[in-house]
Write an enzyme that holds these catalytic residues in place. Structure first.
Site, PDB file in Angstrom:
ATOM      1  N   SER A 146      18.660  19.486   3.003  1.00 21.64           N
ATOM      2  CA  SER A 146      19.503  20.134   2.224  1.00 21.64           C
ATOM      3  C   SER A 146      20.638  20.871   2.758  1.00 21.64           C
ATOM      4  CB  SER A 146      18.484  21.208   1.642  1.00 21.64           C
ATOM      5  OG  SER A 146      19.004  21.897   0.233  1.00 21.64           O
ATOM      6  N   ASP A 222      13.816  15.540  -7.711  1.00 21.74           N
ATOM      7  CA  ASP A 222      14.440  16.816  -6.863  1.00 21.74           C
ATOM      8  C   ASP A 222      15.165  17.549  -8.322  1.00 21.74           C
ATOM      9  OD1 ASP A 222      16.087  18.574  -5.552  1.00 21.74           O
ATOM     10  OD2 ASP A 222      15.841  17.369  -3.755  1.00 21.74           O
ATOM     11  N   HIS A 255      12.136  18.566  -3.880  1.00 25.90           N
ATOM     12  CA  HIS A 255      13.083  18.987  -2.851  1.00 25.90           C
ATOM     13  C   HIS A 255      12.100  19.771  -1.824  1.00 25.90           C
ATOM     14  CE1 HIS A 255      17.221  19.828  -1.671  1.00 25.90           C
ATOM     15  NE2 HIS A 255      17.003  21.003  -1.264  1.00 25.90           N
TER      16      HIS A 255
END
Length: 277
Positions: A146, A222, A255
Site C-alpha cells: 500500500s 480490495d 487489502h
C-alpha cells in the site's frame, strides 16, 4: 543501536531494535530477521515498507515471512512508517502524520523537521543495518504494501543502482491522481505539483525513470482498489516505459495481511532469485 527484544525463529533470529536517527531527529524502531545462513557468510538484505497506520510490528507479526526468508537465506528489515514521539507533528486523521510518512522528505511545516523518511530508508537505516548485521550490501532489494508499496516503487525507480529487485502488494502507484496522495503530497511538499512527481511511480516513469522489472500483486476484493490504488495506471506507465511488469490480480483477496501473507513466499522467492543471480 539498542536491542529491544530477540526470538529464535526458523533457525535464525527475529529481533526488534531502535536507534537515534539523524534523518528524523527521533528514536526509530525497526525489526530485522537474520536467517541461519548468516552464521556462515553475509546475506542479501530485503527491506519491507509497511502501509498506513502500521509500525514495524504489523508485518513482523502477521506477514509470515520468516520460513521463506530462512529457506532463501535473506535478511529481512522492517522499518517503521514514520517518525514518532513527543514533539513530532501529527494529525487526527489516519492518513497524515504519525503512521503516514509516505516515504518522502517533507519540505513544509510542521512536517519538515522530522518527516524525512526517504533519506532514512535510502541512506541512514541501511548504514545502521550494515554496521550491525552480517549483510551483503551489494545485494539489496525492496518491497512493500500500500503506502509502503508506493515507497518501494519510487525508491527503486530513483535508485536502480541500489536495489536489484522491487515488488509490491496493492501499492499506491499514482498518488498525484488519488485522494490519499492529493491530501498527503501538498501537506508535506507544498502546492508546487512539479515537486510531487518525484514521489509518484507513474510520474517518475513518464519522466524517464527506469527499473529492470516489477512484480505487483493486487486483490480484486480490495475496497481501496478503484479509488486509491488503480494498478491499471501503473500497468500503462510500465508499458509506455518498456518496463516488464508482472501484475497479478488475485481473485477475492482484500487489502489485509491475510492477502499479504498468502503471497509473501512468492515475493521472497522472486527477490531471492534476483539477489542471487
Amino acid at each position: 543501536m539498542k536491542t529491544i527484544s530477540t526470538w529464535a525463529a526458523h533457525g535464525g533470529t527475529q529481533g526488534v531494535y531502535s536507534h537515534a536517527s539523524e534523518a528524523t531527529g527521533t528514536e526509530m524502531t525497526f525489526a530485522v530477521f537474520v536467517p541461519p545462513q548468516a552464521k556462515v557468510a553475509p546475506c542479501p538484505v530485503v527491506t519491507y515498507l509497511s502501509g498506513l497506520t502500521c509500525t514495524h510490528a504489523n508485518v513482523m507479526e502477521k506477514g509470515e515471512y520468516r520460513r521463506a526468508a530462512a529457506e532463501h537465506g535473506l535478511i529481512v528489515v522492517c522499518p517503521d512508517t514514520s517518525p514518532r514521539g513527543e514533539g513530532v507533528a501529527d494529525d487526527d486523521a489516519y492518513d497524515l502524520g504519525q503512521g503516514a510518512g509516505f516515504y518522502l522528505d517533507a519540505t513544509e511545516d510542521p512536517w519538515a523537521r522530522h518527516f524525512r523518511m526517504e533519506s532514512y530508508i535510502r541512506d541512514e537505516l541501511p548504514a545502521v543495518i550494515a554496521a550491525n548485521f552480517p549483510v551483503d550490501t551489494e545485494r539489496q532489494s525492496i518491497f512493500g504494501h500500500s503506502m509502503g508499496g508506493h515507497g518501494a516503487l519510487t525508491l527503486a525507480l530513483k535508485n536502480p543502482e541500489r536495489y536489484r529487485a522491487c515488488s509490491a502488494f496493492a501499492p499506491i502507484v499514482a498518488p498525484i491522481d488519488v485522494p490519499w496522495g492529493q491530501k498527503a503530497l501538498p501537506a508535506y511538499l507544498g502546492r508546487d505539483e512539479q515537486g510531487w512527481r518525484q514521489y509518484d511511480a507513474c510520474a517518475l516513469i513518464a519522466d524517464g525513470a527506469r527499473f529492470p522489472e516489477f512484480l505487483v500483486d493486487q486483490g480484486t476484493g480490495d475496497n481501496f482498489l478503484a479509488e486509491q490504488l488503480r494498478p491499471e495506471l501503473f500497468e500503462k506507465a510500465c508499458a509506455g516505459g518498456g518496463i516488464p511488469l508482472t501484475l497479478r490480480m488475485q481473485p477475492g483477496y482484500d487489502h489485509s495481511y491475510y492477502f499479504i501473507s498468502t503471497f509473501m513466499e512468492d515475493h521472497l522467492a522472486w527477490h531471492a532469485k534476483r539477489l542471487k543471480a
